[in-house]
Enzyme design. Structure first.
Site, PDB file in Angstrom:
ATOM      1  N   ASP A   1       0.901  -7.039   5.163  1.00 39.88           N
ATOM      2  CA  ASP A   1       0.319  -8.354   5.456  1.00 39.88           C
ATOM      3  C   ASP A   1       1.358  -9.408   5.821  1.00 39.88           C
ATOM      4  O   ASP A   1       1.145 -10.212   6.730  1.00 39.88           O
ATOM      5  CB  ASP A   1      -0.532  -8.841   4.272  1.00 39.88           C
ATOM      6  CG  ASP A   1      -1.821  -8.039   4.126  1.00 39.88           C
ATOM      7  OD1 ASP A   1      -2.182  -7.326   5.090  1.00 39.88           O
ATOM      8  OD2 ASP A   1      -2.456  -8.111   3.069  1.00 39.88           O
TER       9      ASP A   1
ATOM     10  N   SER B   1       0.749 -10.271   0.053  1.00 39.11           N
ATOM     11  CA  SER B   1       0.130 -11.598   0.162  1.00 39.11           C
ATOM     12  C   SER B   1       0.745 -12.552  -0.849  1.00 39.11           C
ATOM     13  O   SER B   1       0.598 -13.769  -0.732  1.00 39.11           O
ATOM     14  CB  SER B   1      -1.374 -11.521  -0.109  1.00 39.11           C
ATOM     15  OG  SER B   1      -1.912 -10.415   0.521  1.00 39.11           O
TER      16      SER B   1
ATOM     17  N   THR C   1       0.797  -1.218   0.000  1.00 39.28           N
ATOM     18  CA  THR C   1       0.000   0.000   0.000  1.00 39.28           C
ATOM     19  C   THR C   1       0.835   1.276   0.000  1.00 39.28           C
ATOM     20  O   THR C   1       0.467   2.271  -0.616  1.00 39.28           O
ATOM     21  CB  THR C   1      -0.897  -0.002   1.264  1.00 39.28           C
ATOM     22  OG1 THR C   1      -1.694  -1.171   1.208  1.00 39.28           O
ATOM     23  CG2 THR C   1      -1.784   1.200   1.336  1.00 39.28           C
TER      24      THR C   1
ATOM     25  N   GLN D   1       0.016 -20.413  21.304  1.00 42.83           N
ATOM     26  CA  GLN D   1      -0.982 -19.608  20.588  1.00 42.83           C
ATOM     27  C   GLN D   1      -1.171 -18.249  21.254  1.00 42.83           C
ATOM     28  O   GLN D   1      -1.733 -17.341  20.658  1.00 42.83           O
ATOM     29  CB  GLN D   1      -2.352 -20.297  20.629  1.00 42.83           C
ATOM     30  CG  GLN D   1      -2.397 -21.603  19.941  1.00 42.83           C
ATOM     31  CD  GLN D   1      -3.751 -22.296  20.086  1.00 42.83           C
ATOM     32  OE1 GLN D   1      -4.731 -21.704  20.527  1.00 42.83           O
ATOM     33  NE2 GLN D   1      -3.800 -23.547  19.705  1.00 42.83           N
TER      34      GLN D   1
HETATM   35  N1  ASP Z   1      -2.321  -6.144   1.077  1.00 44.71           N
HETATM   36  C1  ASP Z   1      -1.322  -5.118   1.275  1.00 44.71           C
HETATM   37  C2  ASP Z   1       0.024  -5.809   1.307  1.00 44.71           C
HETATM   38  O1  ASP Z   1       0.350  -6.444   2.262  1.00 44.71           O
HETATM   39  C3  ASP Z   1      -1.570  -4.387   2.521  1.00 44.71           C
HETATM   40  C4  ASP Z   1      -0.514  -3.368   2.863  1.00 44.71           C
HETATM   41  O2  ASP Z   1       0.359  -3.052   2.126  1.00 44.71           O
HETATM   42  O3  ASP Z   1      -0.585  -2.845   3.963  1.00 44.71           O
HETATM   43  O4  ASP Z   1       0.746  -5.730   0.364  1.00 44.71           O
END
Ligand code: ASP
Length: 351
Positions: free
Chosen positions: A98, A67, A21, A287
């Site tokens: 992430d 991701s 992001t 956990q």
């Molecule tokens: N889905 C994005 C990522 O991890 C979320 C972020 O950048 O905060 O690349």
């Protein structure tokens, strides 16, 4: 704690943008978020120019949502840092939030004898948005990556995550919030620094290399044949068997209850014993978000220990995974992997 004020000395940094992001801004034509050109970073974040640092940037192609991170990205980062190690005082890696804790953890194991800062940061809101946390995160990460002590040594020669004014050891951090700005926590280890009016470094908690002169060793063989089994009430023998005795699997991270406890039922312990006897490495972590495994307190913990389960102490899942990838990639012998797991290699566990 000591405070550091930038002294105007020209530090050189490499800013590496992998995606996520932070590096987005609204394209006025498309009316959509698109990655911006990092060679123009000073235009986007003019505050960086006030430091008088030399900041070079490097953009990964393709840029990814984190991701989609794979070990190949960690190897590419290690390659880049190894190649440019002597050219810079520190490295700042912009990464999606992430999987940032996985990347920071694994990189900490891949680089042994680190003498320079590698600071991961990102943001919850794109840098081109009015209320973005990206600028503040980036500016703090840059200042920390450039910070030196009186002898000219980096103040933080570690792989870290800098987020929302807190600097955390990378292999102690985890993402804990998907919508507010305090996205990361390090529950089992205090912050290495906190950014307020000044940046206050918790110097006694920061690791120092045994030699400032020696080049680090880069370990790039990762073996990812690891699974994670989170114990829960109602778990069935079939499920446990499939995961612990999976043909592909070399190691399993067992996420247990509390201080390292698991069901005491005979079927459970006998599958764990069978897996261990057939050469699977089983690592016990809790956990709980904070605290440590101690397999000597409860009978259930003791039976895991006697079945050959290794103590993961207060490791995060992300760190346990990265440590296993590194140890399995480096050693064929299970005994060596187990011995490595029991050791505090990069500040990832407290024993
Ligand atoms: N889905 C994005 C990522 O991890 C979320 C972020 O950048 O905060 O690349």
């Amino acid at each position: 704690m000591i405070s550091h004020k930038p002294d105007g000395e020209k530090a050189s940094l490499l800013l590496i943008y992998t995606g996520g992001t932070i590096g987005m801004k609204v394209d006025p034509l498309l009316q959509a978020l698109t990655p911006f050109d990092f060679s123009q970073i000073l235009e986007e974040v003019p505050e960086l120019a006030k430091f008088a640092y030399r900041i070079d940037s490097c953009t990964f192609d393709p840029l990814i949502d984190s991701s989609d991170v794979e070990p190949s990205l960690w190897v590419a980062l290690a390659d880049l840092i190894e190649e440019r190690y002597d050219d810079y005082d520190g490295f700042v890696i912009l990464h999606g939030t992430d999987t940032m804790a996985y990347s920071a953890s694994t990189l900490s194991f891949m680089i042994e004898g680190l003498t320079k800062p590698i600071i991961f940061t990102g943001s919850q809101l794109p840098i081109g948005m009015p209320r973005t946390d990206g600028k503040e995160n980036l500016i703090s990460a840059v200042e920390i990556a450039a910070a030196k002590d009186e002898e000219g040594h980096p103040l933080v020669p570690e792989v870290c995550i800098c987020f929302d004014n807190i600097l955390m050891r990378g292999n102690r951090s985890r993402k804990i919030n998907s919508d507010n700005f305090r996205a990361f926590r390090s529950e089992n280890y205090p912050p290495l620094a906190e950014a307020g009016i000044n940046i206050r470094y918790n110097t006694s908690l920061i690791r120092r290399p045994t030699s400032w002169e020696a080049r680090p060793t880069f370990h790039k063989d990762l073996d990812t044949r690891v699974s994670i089994l989170k114990i829960h009430p109602g778990i069935t023998p079939g499920v446990v068997r499939n995961i612990l005795l999976g043909e592909e699997t070399r190691a399993v991270i067992l996420e247990t209850y509390g201080a390292g406890n698991a069901p005491s039922k005979d079927w459970f312990i006998s599958i764990v014993r069978e897996a261990s006897e057939t050469g699977k490495i089983i690592l016990n972590i809790t956990q709980c978000v904070a605290g440590s495994v101690n397999m000597d307190i409860y009978a259930t913990g003791k039976s895991l220990k006697s079945a050959g389960v290794v103590n993961g102490y207060d490791s995060t899942t992300e760190s346990a995974l990265g440590k296993l990838f590194y140890l399995l990639g480096t050693f064929d012998s299970n005994d060596k992997v187990k011995a490595g797991l029991e050791m505090d290699l990069r500040g990832e566990i407290s024993k």
